[in-house]
Design a protein around this motif. Structure first.
Motif, PDB file in Angstrom:
ATOM      1  N   ASP A 154       0.849  -1.189   0.000  1.00  0.00           N
ATOM      2  CA  ASP A 154       0.000   0.000   0.000  1.00  0.00           C
ATOM      3  C   ASP A 154       0.891   1.248   0.000  1.00  0.00           C
ATOM      4  N   PHE A 155       0.292   2.402  -0.297  1.00  0.00           N
ATOM      5  CA  PHE A 155       1.117   3.602  -0.382  1.00  0.00           C
ATOM      6  C   PHE A 155       0.293   4.864  -0.116  1.00  0.00           C
ATOM      7  N   TYR A 156       1.002   5.960   0.102  1.00  0.00           N
ATOM      8  CA  TYR A 156       0.382   7.262   0.306  1.00  0.00           C
ATOM      9  C   TYR A 156       0.536   8.117  -0.951  1.00  0.00           C
ATOM     10  N   LEU A 157      -0.516   8.852  -1.281  1.00  0.00           N
ATOM     11  CA  LEU A 157      -0.478   9.839  -2.363  1.00  0.00           C
ATOM     12  C   LEU A 157      -0.483  11.224  -1.726  1.00  0.00           C
ATOM     13  N   ILE A 158       0.611  11.946  -1.890  1.00  0.00           N
ATOM     14  CA  ILE A 158       0.747  13.272  -1.306  1.00  0.00           C
ATOM     15  C   ILE A 158       0.614  14.306  -2.422  1.00  0.00           C
ATOM     16  N   PRO A 159      -0.381  15.189  -2.350  1.00  0.00           N
ATOM     17  CA  PRO A 159      -0.629  16.160  -3.415  1.00  0.00           C
ATOM     18  C   PRO A 159       0.382  17.304  -3.385  1.00  0.00           C
ATOM     19  N   LEU A 179       3.246  13.774   8.271  1.00  0.00           N
ATOM     20  CA  LEU A 179       3.079  14.005   6.834  1.00  0.00           C
ATOM     21  C   LEU A 179       2.128  15.166   6.573  1.00  0.00           C
ATOM     22  N   LEU A 180       1.009  15.169   7.280  1.00  0.00           N
ATOM     23  CA  LEU A 180       0.027  16.237   7.095  1.00  0.00           C
ATOM     24  C   LEU A 180       0.612  17.602   7.441  1.00  0.00           C
ATOM     25  N   GLU A 181       1.401  17.655   8.495  1.00  0.00           N
ATOM     26  CA  GLU A 181       2.002  18.923   8.902  1.00  0.00           C
ATOM     27  C   GLU A 181       3.018  19.408   7.875  1.00  0.00           C
ATOM     28  N   ILE A 182       3.747  18.473   7.266  1.00  0.00           N
ATOM     29  CA  ILE A 182       4.718  18.843   6.233  1.00  0.00           C
ATOM     30  C   ILE A 182       4.003  19.415   5.018  1.00  0.00           C
ATOM     31  N   VAL A 183       2.932  18.739   4.582  1.00  0.00           N
ATOM     32  CA  VAL A 183       2.170  19.210   3.421  1.00  0.00           C
ATOM     33  C   VAL A 183       1.618  20.608   3.678  1.00  0.00           C
ATOM     34  N   TYR A 184       1.050  20.813   4.857  1.00  0.00           N
ATOM     35  CA  TYR A 184       0.462  22.110   5.182  1.00  0.00           C
ATOM     36  C   TYR A 184       1.522  23.210   5.214  1.00  0.00           C
ATOM     37  N   SER A 185       2.661  22.916   5.813  1.00  0.00           N
ATOM     38  CA  SER A 185       3.716  23.925   5.926  1.00  0.00           C
ATOM     39  C   SER A 185       4.257  24.318   4.554  1.00  0.00           C
ATOM     40  N   VAL A 186       4.311  23.367   3.631  1.00  0.00           N
ATOM     41  CA  VAL A 186       4.761  23.670   2.268  1.00  0.00           C
ATOM     42  C   VAL A 186       3.716  24.503   1.532  1.00  0.00           C
ATOM     43  N   ASN A 187       2.446  24.120   1.673  1.00  0.00           N
ATOM     44  CA  ASN A 187       1.374  24.793   0.934  1.00  0.00           C
ATOM     45  C   ASN A 187       1.175  26.255   1.324  1.00  0.00           C
ATOM     46  N   ILE A 188       1.500  26.607   2.560  1.00  0.00           N
ATOM     47  CA  ILE A 188       1.315  28.001   2.990  1.00  0.00           C
ATOM     48  C   ILE A 188       2.558  28.846   2.739  1.00  0.00           C
ATOM     49  N   ASN A 189       3.579  28.240   2.154  1.00  0.00           N
ATOM     50  CA  ASN A 189       4.832  28.952   1.884  1.00  0.00           C
ATOM     51  C   ASN A 189       4.929  29.275   0.392  1.00  0.00           C
ATOM     52  N   PRO A 190       4.657  30.512  -0.011  1.00  0.00           N
ATOM     53  CA  PRO A 190       4.700  30.860  -1.437  1.00  0.00           C
ATOM     54  C   PRO A 190       6.079  30.708  -2.059  1.00  0.00           C
ATOM     55  N   GLU A 196      -1.481  29.237  -6.745  1.00  0.00           N
ATOM     56  CA  GLU A 196      -2.356  28.670  -7.775  1.00  0.00           C
ATOM     57  C   GLU A 196      -2.023  27.217  -8.106  1.00  0.00           C
ATOM     58  N   ASP A 197      -0.852  26.742  -7.660  1.00  0.00           N
ATOM     59  CA  ASP A 197      -0.460  25.352  -7.922  1.00  0.00           C
ATOM     60  C   ASP A 197      -0.807  24.412  -6.770  1.00  0.00           C
ATOM     61  N   VAL A 198      -1.284  24.969  -5.642  1.00  0.00           N
ATOM     62  CA  VAL A 198      -1.616  24.141  -4.485  1.00  0.00           C
ATOM     63  C   VAL A 198      -2.826  23.265  -4.819  1.00  0.00           C
ATOM     64  N   LEU A 199      -2.722  21.984  -4.546  1.00  0.00           N
ATOM     65  CA  LEU A 199      -3.825  21.065  -4.828  1.00  0.00           C
ATOM     66  C   LEU A 199      -4.642  20.759  -3.582  1.00  0.00           C
ATOM     67  N   SER A 200      -3.984  20.363  -2.501  1.00  0.00           N
ATOM     68  CA  SER A 200      -4.718  20.010  -1.283  1.00  0.00           C
ATOM     69  C   SER A 200      -3.780  19.950  -0.094  1.00  0.00           C
ATOM     70  N   ASP A 201      -4.344  20.148   1.099  1.00  0.00           N
ATOM     71  CA  ASP A 201      -3.590  19.964   2.341  1.00  0.00           C
ATOM     72  C   ASP A 201      -3.754  18.540   2.861  1.00  0.00           C
ATOM     73  N   ASP A 202      -4.541  17.740   2.183  1.00  0.00           N
ATOM     74  CA  ASP A 202      -4.843  16.379   2.635  1.00  0.00           C
ATOM     75  C   ASP A 202      -3.975  15.348   1.934  1.00  0.00           C
ATOM     76  N   ILE A 203      -3.984  14.144   2.486  1.00  0.00           N
ATOM     77  CA  ILE A 203      -3.207  13.032   1.941  1.00  0.00           C
ATOM     78  C   ILE A 203      -4.127  11.825   1.787  1.00  0.00           C
ATOM     79  N   LEU A 204      -3.925  11.087   0.722  1.00  0.00           N
ATOM     80  CA  LEU A 204      -4.723   9.890   0.472  1.00  0.00           C
ATOM     81  C   LEU A 204      -3.897   8.630   0.684  1.00  0.00           C
ATOM     82  N   TRP A 205      -4.561   7.608   1.208  1.00  0.00           N
ATOM     83  CA  TRP A 205      -3.951   6.285   1.351  1.00  0.00           C
ATOM     84  C   TRP A 205      -4.538   5.381   0.276  1.00  0.00           C
ATOM     85  N   CYS A 206      -3.691   4.606  -0.394  1.00  0.00           N
ATOM     86  CA  CYS A 206      -4.149   3.725  -1.474  1.00  0.00           C
ATOM     87  C   CYS A 206      -3.728   2.283  -1.216  1.00  0.00           C
ATOM     88  N   SER A 207      -4.622   1.368  -1.518  1.00  0.00           N
ATOM     89  CA  SER A 207      -4.282  -0.053  -1.427  1.00  0.00           C
ATOM     90  C   SER A 207      -3.328  -0.423  -2.555  1.00  0.00           C
TER      91      SER A 207
END
Length: 222
Positions: A154-159, A179-190, A196-207
């Motif tokens: 299984d794996f994580y998809l990080i936007p 992981l969530l904190e890393i994504v958020y910290s990157v997304n709020i840093n221009p 305009e390139d930010v996709l999401s602050d969330d992360i998906l788990w995939c089987s």
């Protein structure tokens, strides 16, 4: 400009965005809900003459009626066109060293296997050949299956952006909150990513087989 569907369907492109950040953009466009993402669709007008098409027409509801096809057919043809442009998966470090703006087929990991017992935190990038709205490949089950085959788990998809995703194997040693904190910290840093390139602050788990996709928080609740 006259558009015939049979002439443009090979030049369709699926694009993902964050619906909360793009309410104005999505008005009157043909859209599809994918949970935390919304997909919309474009026609690449200069794809034949340019390696990276820069001119496009977004598909509105009125344009769809003009083209004379159903929304369902549009989605299928757009996803087929996306796949035809190629699925590219690379190690982050190698892709950056080679050329950060043009990924080299010689380092594409599709069809290969990574031994995660030796490399448990393998961070890969999923995108298309031109790194242009390549994050949309992640919504296709065949693509997720290819990724599962690379990791064998299984794996994580990080936007990481609307143009690509970072993929990390679920080996049980990564803290989801970190992981969530890393994504958020990157997304709020221009300085790290354009707003305009930010996709999401969330992360998906995939089987591993790509069939099951859930929010990382829901995975921990199981």
């Amino acid at each position: 400009m006259l558009l015939r569907y049979d002439e443009v369907k090979e030049h369709l492109q699926t694009r993902l965005c964050n619906p909360k950040r793009n309410t104005e953009l999505l008005k009157n466009l043909v859209t599809t809900d994918y949970g935390i993402y919304t997909a919309y669709y474009a026609i690449l007008l200069d794809e034949d003459s340019s390696e990276s098409a820069t001119t496009s027409v977004l598909i509105s509801k009125d344009l769809l009626r003009y083209l004379g096809v159903t929304k369902e057919q549009l989605i299928l043809d757009a996803q087929k066109a996306d796949l035809c442009r190629g699925v590219y998966v690379f190690r982050i470090l190698e892709a950056t060293i080679r050329n950060p703006m043009k990924y080299d087929e010689s380092i594409n990991l599709i069809g290969t296997h990574i031994d995660i017992s030796k490399d448990p935190i393998s961070a890969l990038v999923l995108t298309n050949k031109t790194i242009n709205y390549g994050a949309s490949l992640s919504i296709q089950p065949p693509v997720r299956y290819m990724i599962g085959e690379i990791f064998g788990c299984d794996f994580y998809l990080i936007p990481s952006s609307i143009h690509d995703n970072i993929i990390i194997p679920d080996t049980g040693i990564i803290d989801s909150q970190d992981l969530l904190e890393i994504v958020y910290s990157v997304n709020i840093n221009p300085a790290a990513i354009s707003p305009e390139d930010v996709l999401s602050d969330d992360i998906l788990w995939c089987s591993r087989n790509g069939d099951k996709v859930i929010h990382i928080k829901h995975k921990e609740e199981e």
